[in-house]
Design a protein around this motif. Structure first.
Motif, PDB file in Angstrom:
ATOM      1  N   UNK A   9     -39.084  -5.412  25.625  1.00  0.00           N
ATOM      2  CA  UNK A   9     -38.736  -7.538  25.247  1.00  0.00           C
ATOM      3  C   UNK A   9     -39.461  -8.323  25.574  1.00  0.00           C
ATOM      4  N   UNK A  10     -39.438  -9.400  25.303  1.00  0.00           N
ATOM      5  CA  UNK A  10     -39.752 -10.369  25.660  1.00  0.00           C
ATOM      6  C   UNK A  10     -38.442 -11.629  27.381  1.00  0.00           C
ATOM      7  N   UNK A  11     -38.907 -11.634  28.527  1.00  0.00           N
ATOM      8  CA  UNK A  11     -37.797 -12.878  28.814  1.00  0.00           C
ATOM      9  C   UNK A  11     -37.699 -14.196  28.359  1.00  0.00           C
ATOM     10  N   UNK A  12     -36.453 -14.065  28.011  1.00  0.00           N
ATOM     11  CA  UNK A  12     -36.205 -16.488  27.215  1.00  0.00           C
ATOM     12  C   UNK A  12     -36.662 -16.661  28.568  1.00  0.00           C
ATOM     13  N   UNK A  13     -37.399 -17.382  28.428  1.00  0.00           N
ATOM     14  CA  UNK A  13     -37.954 -18.394  29.414  1.00  0.00           C
ATOM     15  C   UNK A  13     -37.166 -19.978  29.750  1.00  0.00           C
ATOM     16  N   UNK A  14     -36.267 -19.623  29.309  1.00  0.00           N
ATOM     17  CA  UNK A  14     -34.723 -20.637  28.779  1.00  0.00           C
ATOM     18  C   UNK A  14     -35.692 -22.227  28.488  1.00  0.00           C
ATOM     19  N   UNK A  15     -34.861 -23.463  27.904  1.00  0.00           N
ATOM     20  CA  UNK A  15     -35.099 -24.487  27.109  1.00  0.00           C
ATOM     21  C   UNK A  15     -34.197 -24.007  25.285  1.00  0.00           C
ATOM     22  N   UNK A  16     -33.349 -23.609  25.966  1.00  0.00           N
ATOM     23  CA  UNK A  16     -32.146 -22.932  24.430  1.00  0.00           C
ATOM     24  C   UNK A  16     -32.660 -24.300  23.278  1.00  0.00           C
ATOM     25  N   UNK A  17     -32.325 -25.457  23.462  1.00  0.00           N
ATOM     26  CA  UNK A  17     -31.948 -26.660  22.288  1.00  0.00           C
ATOM     27  C   UNK A  17     -33.067 -26.729  22.077  1.00  0.00           C
ATOM     28  N   UNK A  21     -30.328  -8.736  28.688  1.00  0.00           N
ATOM     29  CA  UNK A  21     -31.039  -7.693  28.175  1.00  0.00           C
ATOM     30  C   UNK A  21     -30.535  -8.497  26.386  1.00  0.00           C
ATOM     31  N   UNK A  22     -29.552  -8.154  26.615  1.00  0.00           N
ATOM     32  CA  UNK A  22     -29.396  -8.133  25.454  1.00  0.00           C
ATOM     33  C   UNK A  22     -29.620  -9.667  24.743  1.00  0.00           C
ATOM     34  N   UNK A  67     -26.361 -14.930  21.892  1.00  0.00           N
ATOM     35  CA  UNK A  67     -26.036 -13.947  23.430  1.00  0.00           C
ATOM     36  C   UNK A  67     -26.571 -14.659  24.206  1.00  0.00           C
ATOM     37  N   UNK A  68     -27.044 -15.665  24.082  1.00  0.00           N
ATOM     38  CA  UNK A  68     -27.425 -16.635  25.371  1.00  0.00           C
ATOM     39  C   UNK A  68     -25.891 -17.252  26.187  1.00  0.00           C
ATOM     40  N   UNK A 126     -33.500 -17.282  32.573  1.00  0.00           N
ATOM     41  CA  UNK A 126     -33.130 -17.850  30.793  1.00  0.00           C
ATOM     42  C   UNK A 126     -32.356 -19.492  31.254  1.00  0.00           C
ATOM     43  N   UNK A 127     -32.328 -19.453  32.447  1.00  0.00           N
ATOM     44  CA  UNK A 127     -31.460 -20.838  32.386  1.00  0.00           C
ATOM     45  C   UNK A 127     -31.718 -22.618  31.851  1.00  0.00           C
TER      46      UNK A 127
END
Length: 323
Positions: free
Chosen positions: A58-66, A235-236, A116-117, A281-282
């Motif tokens: 998997x790829x780590x989510x780098x944040x900035x969801x919106x 992880x999800x 999930x975030x 992911x913050x």
């Protein structure tokens, strides 16, 4: 004072204006519009199984969801617009053909990332609260620990065995070590209860307070530790993000076959990622997130300077040397 108040009001008005502008435009790629879309329980379960099937790849989510949701939605809308071409892309034999269903499915994957975030952040917030709540009782326990160690230093002045036990209590550091120290000290206190009762500097009271604090500290330590629930939530979230990234790469590859060198490719640009982006992911503060939303809605070009020029595909942004 008046000048500072005016500046604060101006910044607040700017954020409010950005929000109002997005809501009144009603563009489908807006985060406000996207929030109305929800997954059915069955579809969510199906996508979660697909996400989990990736294992550790998997790829780590780098944040900035919106901003990330808006960017992905723009790619999905462009692919729906260009679907008649994209589904005819001659992918190699070891890759499945691109279908309209796969293009539409990106919308579901984007929503799964959002869900999930949110769940990961809820778990993270509970842990942060537990960390904050631990500090007060831990500080009190450390104070009583010093009081009792002073007493036992004198009592074990001629006892090598006792001194070894005190050395073991003093060894190490950190919250888990403090909880263990309290347990070890309470054992010593029970073995020397009569001497403690006669001690004149509050040792008996210190032991009584540690007895009350010990189970509380152990429970709070468990709450603030990175739990299996937190590990699974993160992880999800990363797995859901990976589904989005892989789907976008498929669409981008098809678009490059049809539209390389044209303005249409701007709609398929990889998301620009800051160098050293947060691995947890913050998201940033509200104002930074608002500015990022506006940039994404306005179609910020690949390699936006504010993001350091790098993209998720590992390619440099426009205007950055590859060497």
């Amino acid at each position: 004072m008046a000048k500072a108040s005016t500046t604060t009001l101006s910044r607040t008005d700017k954020v409010a204006t950005k929000r109002a502008s997005r809501e009144t435009r009603g563009a489908p790629r807006s985060s406000t519009g996207a929030a109305a879309y929800t997954l059915s329980a069955a579809r969510e379960a199906e996508l979660l199984r697909e996400a989990e099937s990736q294992g550790d790849n998997t790829v780590i989510f780098p944040g900035k969801l919106a901003r990330r949701v808006i960017w992905s939605s723009r790619i999905q809308l462009a692919a729906e617009r260009d679907a008649a071409d994209l589904v005819r892309t001659p992918f190699p034999e070891d890759e499945p053909a691109l279908t309209r269903e796969e293009i539409r499915a990106l919308r579901d994957k984007i929503e799964l990332l959002r869900v999930t975030q949110s769940r990961w952040q809820a778990v993270q917030q509970r842990q942060e609260q537990a960390v904050a709540m631990f500090k007060g009782p831990a500080a009190e326990a450390a104070l009583h620990r010093r009081t009792l160690l002073r007493f036992f230093d004198l009592r074990f002045k001629k006892s090598p065995e006792g001194q070894k036990r005190l050395m073991a209590i003093r060894a190490g550091s950190g919250d888990a070590d403090l909880v263990q120290d309290v347990s070890d000290l309470l054992l010593l206190c029970s073995e020397h209860a009569e001497a403690l009762r006669k001690a004149p500097r509050g040792e008996a009271d210190a032991a009584a307070r540690l007895r009350a604090l010990s189970p509380q500290l152990a429970r709070m330590l468990a709450d603030k530790t990175f739990s299996p629930e937190a590990q699974r939530s993160r992880k999800l979230r990363d797995a859901a993000y990976t589904l989005v990234v892989h789907a976008e790469r498929r669409l981008r590859a098809a678009a490059e076959y049809w539209y390389a060198g044209t303005d249409k490719m701007k709609d398929y640009a990889p998301f620009p990622v800051s160098r050293g982006a947060a691995s947890t992911g913050d998201n940033g503060d509200e104002e930074e997130e608002e500015e990022g939303d506006a940039a994404a809605e306005n179609g910020a070009p690949e390699g936006d300077a504010s993001e350091g020029g790098a993209t998720e595909d590992g390619a440099p942004g426009e205007g950055e040397d590859e060497g």
